[in-house]
Design a protein around this motif. Structure first.
Motif, PDB file in Angstrom:
ATOM      1  N   ALA A  28       5.220   4.201 -22.881  1.00 49.63           N
ATOM      2  CA  ALA A  28       5.400   3.273 -23.895  1.00 49.63           C
ATOM      3  C   ALA A  28       4.801   2.096 -23.648  1.00 49.63           C
ATOM      4  O   ALA A  28       4.101   1.452 -24.607  1.00 49.63           O
ATOM      5  N   PHE A  29       4.339   1.642 -22.205  1.00 50.41           N
ATOM      6  CA  PHE A  29       3.586   0.561 -22.064  1.00 50.41           C
ATOM      7  C   PHE A  29       2.138   1.147 -21.592  1.00 50.41           C
ATOM      8  O   PHE A  29       1.611   0.260 -20.742  1.00 50.41           O
ATOM      9  N   HIS A  30       1.641   2.128 -22.098  1.00 55.36           N
ATOM     10  CA  HIS A  30       0.224   2.739 -21.384  1.00 55.36           C
ATOM     11  C   HIS A  30      -0.761   1.525 -21.805  1.00 55.36           C
ATOM     12  O   HIS A  30      -1.699   1.348 -21.078  1.00 55.36           O
ATOM     13  N   PHE A  31      -0.505   0.704 -22.849  1.00 54.65           N
ATOM     14  CA  PHE A  31      -1.598  -0.210 -23.054  1.00 54.65           C
ATOM     15  C   PHE A  31      -1.906  -1.233 -22.122  1.00 54.65           C
ATOM     16  O   PHE A  31      -2.959  -1.989 -21.945  1.00 54.65           O
ATOM     17  N   LEU A  32      -1.045  -1.395 -21.047  1.00 53.25           N
ATOM     18  CA  LEU A  32      -0.950  -2.344 -20.026  1.00 53.25           C
ATOM     19  C   LEU A  32      -1.838  -1.553 -18.633  1.00 53.25           C
ATOM     20  O   LEU A  32      -2.313  -2.401 -17.886  1.00 53.25           O
ATOM     21  N   ALA A  33      -1.908  -0.415 -18.872  1.00 55.86           N
ATOM     22  CA  ALA A  33      -2.838   0.353 -17.818  1.00 55.86           C
ATOM     23  C   ALA A  33      -4.335  -0.210 -17.520  1.00 55.86           C
ATOM     24  O   ALA A  33      -4.631  -0.183 -16.386  1.00 55.86           O
ATOM     25  N   SER A  34      -4.783  -0.550 -18.724  1.00 56.40           N
ATOM     26  CA  SER A  34      -6.353  -1.205 -18.418  1.00 56.40           C
ATOM     27  C   SER A  34      -6.392  -2.870 -18.222  1.00 56.40           C
ATOM     28  O   SER A  34      -7.555  -3.387 -18.247  1.00 56.40           O
ATOM     29  N   ASP A  35      -5.024  -3.256 -18.309  1.00 52.61           N
ATOM     30  CA  ASP A  35      -5.103  -4.851 -18.041  1.00 52.61           C
ATOM     31  C   ASP A  35      -5.446  -5.175 -16.818  1.00 52.61           C
ATOM     32  O   ASP A  35      -4.813  -4.604 -15.729  1.00 52.61           O
ATOM     33  N   GLU A  36      -6.276  -6.208 -16.513  1.00 41.87           N
ATOM     34  CA  GLU A  36      -6.678  -6.334 -15.213  1.00 41.87           C
ATOM     35  C   GLU A  36      -5.667  -7.117 -14.387  1.00 41.87           C
ATOM     36  O   GLU A  36      -5.619  -7.030 -13.031  1.00 41.87           O
ATOM     37  N   ARG A  37      -4.715  -7.631 -15.144  1.00 38.88           N
ATOM     38  CA  ARG A  37      -3.766  -8.501 -14.369  1.00 38.88           C
ATOM     39  C   ARG A  37      -2.641  -7.310 -13.813  1.00 38.88           C
ATOM     40  O   ARG A  37      -1.929  -7.816 -13.161  1.00 38.88           O
ATOM     41  N   ALA A  38      -2.453  -6.235 -14.349  1.00 39.09           N
ATOM     42  CA  ALA A  38      -1.510  -5.250 -14.247  1.00 39.09           C
ATOM     43  C   ALA A  38      -1.971  -4.293 -13.302  1.00 39.09           C
ATOM     44  O   ALA A  38      -1.359  -3.133 -12.594  1.00 39.09           O
ATOM     45  N   GLU A  39      -3.135  -3.648 -13.426  1.00 43.52           N
ATOM     46  CA  GLU A  39      -3.794  -2.639 -13.045  1.00 43.52           C
ATOM     47  C   GLU A  39      -3.444  -2.264 -11.556  1.00 43.52           C
ATOM     48  O   GLU A  39      -3.176  -1.394 -11.040  1.00 43.52           O
ATOM     49  N   PRO A  40      -3.958  -3.243 -10.810  1.00 44.21           N
ATOM     50  CA  PRO A  40      -3.760  -3.380  -9.129  1.00 44.21           C
ATOM     51  C   PRO A  40      -2.272  -2.935  -8.728  1.00 44.21           C
ATOM     52  O   PRO A  40      -2.228  -2.103  -7.987  1.00 44.21           O
ATOM     53  N   GLY A  41      -1.166  -3.706  -9.378  1.00 42.44           N
ATOM     54  CA  GLY A  41      -0.049  -3.406  -8.931  1.00 42.44           C
ATOM     55  C   GLY A  41       0.374  -2.012  -9.537  1.00 42.44           C
ATOM     56  O   GLY A  41       1.475  -1.221  -8.889  1.00 42.44           O
ATOM     57  N   ILE A  42       0.033  -1.603 -10.512  1.00 40.97           N
ATOM     58  CA  ILE A  42       0.561  -0.200 -11.085  1.00 40.97           C
ATOM     59  C   ILE A  42      -0.031   0.774 -10.315  1.00 40.97           C
ATOM     60  O   ILE A  42       0.415   1.887  -9.951  1.00 40.97           O
ATOM     61  N   THR A  43      -1.317   0.565  -9.787  1.00 40.99           N
ATOM     62  CA  THR A  43      -2.042   1.498  -8.611  1.00 40.99           C
ATOM     63  C   THR A  43      -1.126   1.541  -7.641  1.00 40.99           C
ATOM     64  O   THR A  43      -0.958   2.582  -6.935  1.00 40.99           O
ATOM     65  N   PHE A  44      -0.742   0.527  -7.098  1.00 38.28           N
ATOM     66  CA  PHE A  44      -0.159   0.322  -5.669  1.00 38.28           C
ATOM     67  C   PHE A  44       1.187   1.005  -5.856  1.00 38.28           C
ATOM     68  O   PHE A  44       1.725   1.812  -4.930  1.00 38.28           O
ATOM     69  N   ALA A  45       1.938   0.727  -6.899  1.00 36.17           N
ATOM     70  CA  ALA A  45       3.068   1.382  -6.945  1.00 36.17           C
ATOM     71  C   ALA A  45       3.176   2.930  -7.009  1.00 36.17           C
ATOM     72  O   ALA A  45       4.035   3.828  -6.898  1.00 36.17           O
ATOM     73  N   SER A  46       2.127   3.513  -7.887  1.00 34.95           N
ATOM     74  CA  SER A  46       2.024   4.798  -8.142  1.00 34.95           C
ATOM     75  C   SER A  46       1.361   5.564  -6.972  1.00 34.95           C
ATOM     76  O   SER A  46       1.998   6.872  -6.656  1.00 34.95           O
ATOM     77  N   LYS A  47       1.113   4.823  -5.938  1.00 33.49           N
ATOM     78  CA  LYS A  47       0.399   5.341  -4.694  1.00 33.49           C
ATOM     79  C   LYS A  47       1.347   5.245  -3.465  1.00 33.49           C
ATOM     80  O   LYS A  47       1.920   5.909  -2.688  1.00 33.49           O
ATOM     81  N   THR A  48       1.182   3.912  -2.792  1.00 37.58           N
ATOM     82  CA  THR A  48       1.698   3.546  -1.642  1.00 37.58           C
ATOM     83  C   THR A  48       3.522   3.359  -1.737  1.00 37.58           C
ATOM     84  O   THR A  48       4.021   3.921  -1.093  1.00 37.58           O
ATOM     85  N   VAL A  49       3.674   2.734  -2.910  1.00 39.96           N
ATOM     86  CA  VAL A  49       5.323   2.943  -3.112  1.00 39.96           C
ATOM     87  C   VAL A  49       5.976   4.331  -3.202  1.00 39.96           C
ATOM     88  O   VAL A  49       7.164   4.627  -2.734  1.00 39.96           O
ATOM     89  N   LEU A  50       5.319   5.160  -3.863  1.00 34.43           N
ATOM     90  CA  LEU A  50       5.514   6.574  -4.043  1.00 34.43           C
ATOM     91  C   LEU A  50       5.646   7.139  -2.542  1.00 34.43           C
ATOM     92  O   LEU A  50       6.566   7.793  -2.210  1.00 34.43           O
ATOM     93  N   ARG A  51       4.717   6.912  -1.764  1.00 36.43           N
ATOM     94  CA  ARG A  51       4.749   7.761  -0.388  1.00 36.43           C
ATOM     95  C   ARG A  51       5.781   7.217   0.489  1.00 36.43           C
ATOM     96  O   ARG A  51       6.480   7.812   1.323  1.00 36.43           O
TER      97      ARG A  51
END
Length: 339
Positions: A58-81
């Motif tokens: 539902a918050f997909h519109f934030l995926a391309s926001d430059e303020r949110a994208e780095p943290g989203i990527t970090f959570a989906s990769k490093t936090v996952l591992r």
């Protein structure tokens, strides 16, 4: 020299501050979604990971926001591992041997057969080998958690984020249906509490649904189901190594064992040989669960529903066929060796 060292330290601190500033927005979003998913799961009984996925989308519109994208990527990769690595503290080698040799051998046979069936079914439906490993491993081991772990091992060019998300949605949905239907099925077949518990632990994907289904039958069935399920979880590092071996050409023939697989195994060994405080184990398990929820929330934010279903229902059908294949294999084993 001291000046240079001081400059280095100050430079490192500045870089850390910059990193925190860059990632905090996306991490806060993913963490908030994870908290909301936990709240909804506790109050309405549905799987927390499914809530995290749906809210994240539902918050997909934030995926391309430059303020949110780095943290989203970090959570989906490093936090996952990190979350996957901490799963190792859930079980001991004593858990694996608690039911005797026949059930253990059954799990050792069912898991690779299900993984191989997943690859074969995916190829039959003209899906890539990587998707077969992803969906087959998720069905064979522990649902969404295994899907996330396998996705972290697969070469990035072979697995799309929408494949990962659809696999998580698929195994979560199948696991929820199985939690309701399997106890009724096994009772209709006239199976004992122990046999029902074993089959529940051997066939339902997610740990939470295994516990729910097992204890809905009886306390004995719940205990057997939980231990059986943990045996499947214990094979996660083996499956990850198998996946890494299958794609070893991607790194010039090298077998790169991911660090989180090593940590998973070491934590399982540590739990087996040391009397760790129960408070520590519970705390680490809670942290692991929340990290996985945060990671899946971040993956949800990164992918839209249009992307997930762009190629039609074929991938969901694959997961359904894999689920029924595991059920058929487990029933066959139970009738031959446990009856």
């Amino acid at each position: 020299m001291m000046r240079l060292e001081g400059l280095t330290v100050r430079g490192g601190c500045a870089q850390m501050r910059d990193w925190c500033q860059t990632t905090k927005g996306g991490l806060l979003i993913a963490g908030t979604i994870a908290l909301a998913a936990s709240f909804l799961s506790e109050h309405y009984g549905a799987p927390a990971m499914l809530f995290a996925l749906l809210i994240g989308m539902a918050f997909h519109f934030l995926a391309s926001d430059e303020r949110a994208e780095p943290g989203i990527t970090f959570a989906s990769k490093t936090v996952l591992r990190i979350g996957v690595a901490l799963l190792g503290l859930r079980l001991t080698f004593a858990d694996v041997a608690a039911l005797g040799w026949a059930p253990v051998i059954g799990i050792l046979v069912l898991v690779p057969l299900t993984l191989a069936a997943g690859v074969g079914i995916a190829r039959l439906f003209r899906r890539p080998l990587a998707f077969g490993f992803l969906s087959g491993g998720a069905v064979a081991i522990c649902g969404a958690s295994a899907a996330l772990a396998i996705a972290a091992v697969l070469p990035k060019r072979h697995v799309k984020e929408e494949d990962v998300l659809l696999t998580v949605v698929g195994v979560t949905a199948m696991s929820t249906l199985a939690m309701v239907l399997y106890p009724v099925l096994f009772s209709t077949l006239g199976l004992t509490e122990t046999e029902s518990g074993y089959l529940i632990g051997a066939t339902i994907h997610d740990v939470a649904q295994v516990v729910g289904a097992g204890y809905s039958v009886s306390e004995v069935a719940g205990d057997v189901a939980t231990v059986t399920k943990l045996q499947r979880v214990a094979l996660l590092p083996v499956v990850l190594i198998a996946v890494a071996l299958s794609f070893r050409r991607e790194t010039g023939g090298a077998i790169g064992l991911p660090w989180f697989v090593v940590v998973f195994t070491l934590l399982m060994i540590l739990r087996s040989i040391l009397p760790l405080p129960e408070t520590l184990i519970v705390t680490v398990n809670d942290i692991s669960r929340f990290m996985l929820l945060t990671a899946i929330a971040a993956l949800g934010v990164k992918t839209s529903l249009d992307q997930i279903f762009a190629n039609g229902p074929r991938r969901m059908i694959i997961i359904g066929v894999e689920t029924l294949t595991l059920l058929a294999l487990a029933l066959g084993f139970a009738w031959m060796f446990l009856g």
